[in-house]
Design a protein around this motif. Structure first.
Motif: not given
Length: 129
Positions: A96-120
């Motif tokens: 479940d790729a969504g679960a992996l992404v949710a885990h990374l976001v929840r665990e603060d593994e993704i910096a705000p700039g990285d999150l914006e890159r993912v959104r784009k």
């Protein structure tokens, strides 16, 4: 490069040696041992063993140059990355790729700039189907 082996998952040590090889394109055991000696303190024999095992798996190939073997990668770094992420995804998140992404976001593994890159990237992604 040829098609990567089905499982290109590497240990930390194998990945370290491969990164040195990818950076050089081609290198002897001695070259790679010298490169890894400073950061990891690896002996020549350890590097030789790692390369032999990687060659058996089809990750690297060797050619003889005089008395030494010179190695080159058979698998690109991005193919290894894909294989390792796929393995992680299957093992820890039941595919479940969504679960992996949710885990990374929840665990603060993704910096705000990285999150914006993912959104784009997601905004550019074409729907499948």
């Amino acid at each position: 490069m040829p098609k990567p082996p089905l499982d290109a998952t590497l240990s930390d040590l194998q990945l370290d040696v491969m990164r040195a090889l990818w950076a050089r394109g081609e290198a002897s055991t001695a070259d790679l041992a010298a490169a890894r000696e400073a950061s990891r303190g690896l002996a020549h024999t350890t590097v030789a063993t790692v390369l032999t095992r990687l060659e058996k798996r089809g990750i690297v190939r060797s050619r003889r140059d005089g008395r030494q073997l010179v190695y080159s990668a058979c698998v690109a770094e991005d193919a290894v990355r894909r294989s390792m992420v796929s393995s992680l995804l299957g093992t820890l998140f039941s595919g479940d790729a969504g679960a992996l992404v949710a885990h990374l976001v929840r665990e603060d593994e993704i910096a705000p700039g990285d999150l914006e890159r993912v959104r784009k990237l997601l905004a550019k992604e074409k729907p499948r189907g």
